[in-house]
Design a protein around this motif. Sequence first.
Motif, PDB file in Angstrom:
ATOM      1  N   ASP A 223       0.812  -1.223   0.000  1.00 23.08           N
ATOM      2  CA  ASP A 223       0.000   0.000   0.000  1.00 23.08           C
ATOM      3  C   ASP A 223       0.840   1.265   0.000  1.00 23.08           C
ATOM      4  OD1 ASP A 223      -2.298  -1.451  -0.042  1.00 23.08           O
ATOM      5  OD2 ASP A 223      -2.640  -1.372   2.131  1.00 23.08           O
ATOM      6  N   ARG A 226       1.600   2.836  -4.172  1.00 18.53           N
ATOM      7  CA  ARG A 226       0.434   2.889  -5.045  1.00 18.53           C
ATOM      8  C   ARG A 226       0.283   4.301  -5.597  1.00 18.53           C
ATOM      9  NH1 ARG A 226      -3.201  -1.411  -4.057  1.00 18.53           N
ATOM     10  NH2 ARG A 226      -4.971  -0.183  -4.787  1.00 18.53           N
ATOM     11  N   THR A 227      -0.196   4.393  -6.821  1.00 22.30           N
ATOM     12  CA  THR A 227      -0.558   5.707  -7.350  1.00 22.30           C
ATOM     13  C   THR A 227      -1.852   6.141  -6.678  1.00 22.30           C
ATOM     14  OG1 THR A 227      -1.794   4.679  -9.158  1.00 22.30           O
ATOM     15  CG2 THR A 227       0.514   5.260  -9.575  1.00 22.30           C
ATOM     16  N   PRO A 228      -2.004   7.394  -6.306  1.00 26.54           N
ATOM     17  CA  PRO A 228      -3.222   7.814  -5.617  1.00 26.54           C
ATOM     18  C   PRO A 228      -4.437   7.778  -6.539  1.00 26.54           C
ATOM     19  CG  PRO A 228      -1.855   9.707  -6.144  1.00 26.54           C
ATOM     20  CD  PRO A 228      -1.053   8.492  -6.479  1.00 26.54           C
ATOM     21  N   GLU A 229      -5.576   7.518  -5.947  1.00 25.85           N
ATOM     22  CA  GLU A 229      -6.832   7.579  -6.693  1.00 25.85           C
ATOM     23  C   GLU A 229      -7.064   9.015  -7.157  1.00 25.85           C
ATOM     24  OE1 GLU A 229     -11.595   6.600  -6.010  1.00 25.85           O
ATOM     25  OE2 GLU A 229     -10.216   6.785  -4.313  1.00 25.85           O
ATOM     26  N   GLN A 230      -7.489   9.187  -8.420  1.00 25.67           N
ATOM     27  CA  GLN A 230      -7.729  10.513  -8.964  1.00 25.67           C
ATOM     28  C   GLN A 230      -9.039  10.549  -9.738  1.00 25.67           C
ATOM     29  OE1 GLN A 230      -4.317  11.591 -11.374  1.00 25.67           O
ATOM     30  NE2 GLN A 230      -3.168  12.346  -9.605  1.00 25.67           N
ATOM     31  N   GLU A 435      -7.548  14.489  -5.986  1.00 26.68           N
ATOM     32  CA  GLU A 435      -7.320  13.288  -5.199  1.00 26.68           C
ATOM     33  C   GLU A 435      -8.207  13.384  -3.966  1.00 26.68           C
ATOM     34  OE1 GLU A 435      -3.151  13.219  -4.429  1.00 26.68           O
ATOM     35  OE2 GLU A 435      -2.608  12.838  -6.527  1.00 26.68           O
ATOM     36  N   ALA A 490      -6.812   3.946  -7.541  1.00 28.15           N
ATOM     37  CA  ALA A 490      -5.447   3.751  -7.040  1.00 28.15           C
ATOM     38  C   ALA A 490      -4.913   2.411  -7.549  1.00 28.15           C
ATOM     39  CB  ALA A 490      -5.446   3.783  -5.521  1.00 28.15           C
ATOM     40  N   GLN A 491      -3.669   2.404  -7.984  1.00 23.82           N
ATOM     41  CA  GLN A 491      -3.080   1.194  -8.546  1.00 23.82           C
ATOM     42  C   GLN A 491      -1.709   0.949  -7.943  1.00 23.82           C
ATOM     43  OE1 GLN A 491      -2.980   1.711 -12.784  1.00 23.82           O
ATOM     44  NE2 GLN A 491      -5.156   1.204 -13.051  1.00 23.82           N
ATOM     45  N   ARG A 492      -1.414  -0.322  -7.785  1.00 29.31           N
ATOM     46  CA  ARG A 492      -0.104  -0.710  -7.265  1.00 29.31           C
ATOM     47  C   ARG A 492       0.949  -0.513  -8.338  1.00 29.31           C
ATOM     48  NH1 ARG A 492       1.242  -6.669  -4.757  1.00 29.31           N
ATOM     49  NH2 ARG A 492       3.324  -6.192  -3.916  1.00 29.31           N
TER      50      ARG A 492
END
Length: 633
Positions: A223, A226-230, A435, A490-492
């Motif tokens: 966790d 991860r790229t943040p959810e946008q 975000e 969000a992606q790993r």
Amino acid sequence: MFDVFRNNMKVLMALLMLLIIPSFVFFGIEGYTRFRDPSEPVARVAGERITRTEWDAAHRREVERLAASMPGVDRALLESDASRRATLERMVTERVLARAAQDMRLVATDRRLAAELLRDPTIAGLRKADGSLDVQRYQDLLRAQGLTPEAFEAGVRADLARRAVTQAVADSAFVGQAVTELATQAFFERREVALAAFRPADYLARVQVTDDEVKAYYEAHADDFRTPEQAAIEYLVLDLDALAAHLKPSEDELRAYYQQNVADTARAEQRRAAHILLQVAPDAPADQKARVRAQAEQILAEVRRDPARFAELARQHSQDPGSAARGGDLDWFGRGAMVKPFEDAVFALQKGQISDIVESEFGLHIIQLLDVRRPPAEPFEQARPRIEAELRRQLAQRRFAEEAERFGNLVYEQADSLEPAAQALGLTVRRATLERTGPVGADADALLREPAVLRAVFNEEALGQKRNSAAIELGGNRLVSVRVTEHRPAQRRPLDAVAPDVRQRLLQEKARAAALQAARDAQAQWTAQAPAANALRAPVLVSRQETHGVPPAAVRAAMSARLDGDAPAWVLVDLGAEGAAVLRVRRGPARETPDPVRVRNEREELARLWGEGEAQAYLAALRQRYKAEVLVK
């Protein structure tokens, strides 16, 4: 026709069941309850609910207040979860205190209210020259904040009643001399500290990280990488500036405003006067009034013999604390600024003339008119841009409620796009990326940090359906509607992309662990055997007030160390990312005996702090009595 329904009732019931049950399967009960009142309770006090709507509104007001008082503050800090939680806790406390004040029959009197209002420097600054409150300016000030005098004063009364609940407990605190001596002795104690620092940077070259360790750390802390959810959004804002841009006052309106607010005001005559005041109360005994008048007549005779001495005599005899030091000079003022007898006398004088004795509610005045002016009016063409901007804003304020309702209807009725509403209202659709913590980019629109906006974007319905949100009221005559155009979950991030970051983090952790272990070893060794002369830094005297460059955590550890006689204590301090330190702590010189005034001040300050502690304990008991509970995590 109704016979058909009666005769086929079972068939109709079966058909309805076939229609209803699958809808529950596909959409769930939530699909039927999502249109319920969104104001679910977030806290309760004595069975009364505090709703999310009330919470949002209170926090919005608090953010606006703090942002206005601290223009440079980062709004992200004001809108954080911790800040919102603090607002909710404050609301719960206010409800508890209000309930306690009601049960105790605590009410603020008119005199107490007036005294509290005049403590506010903004309101105190609205007083006239005679000391009375300028009611018109007071009402204008409150109106600008969307308040009436009655509502504002009721709020101040309620606040005074709430404060009275714990004030009696705080004021009753008493601290004896023995307790004061023990507390101040501990608080002002000094200790000699010599330390050795063990920094992770000194151990980086001694540690290694393998590829397997990098992979294992990555898997265990997925966790963290991860790229943040946008969400890419479009949004539409309706505010006074947007409305004003499309409103154009007529020429007649501009000239009428100019005459009423610029030309006539500028032409109003102003006068500058000086006075000598001898104070005497209106209800003073006759013999006292006679003595004061005799003194005034004597001063008046001196002034008339030599008018050039007016300022000198004012500094010598005037009892007006505001003007006596300036030779009685009251500066420029117009009609309505002074009490009536004083004003009538001033505006009846010629420049340089000295009045007879003038009696007012403040006493007896001798007045000299210093100068007269009639400021020239600003030309209409020069004032026109400013007048037009002001009139545009006034027209926008009058039309905002009407346009706000239209805004809400348009974004709801044509929910697939904000463009129709923008075209109908003459607004511009804006775009941004958000975000969950706020907008992306330092120059992003501040309103996108509002919690209500973020909640409207990051909910399942908005992210999935990509429809216009309902109109969101942000306060300050602002409405906004948002629509999600693209959602990026969000992606790993793959291991190859983050491997250097993982390796560096592991190196830092291993180096910190090595520094901490070296500190433990040194503490054990030095406790048994004194270290070499150059192993420790030069000792310094530290206290809770003066650290002299010693890290705060080390100071706390040194002041808490248990000392046995003259023997030093060896203390290990974990400094987190800074590594560790080993301290040699010795007792410092005793505090010099303070003078009696300082002893008294320290005792009063300790009593105040003690009272605050007792008040907080009493408040905690009240929260239990009234069953105060916060329902959100």
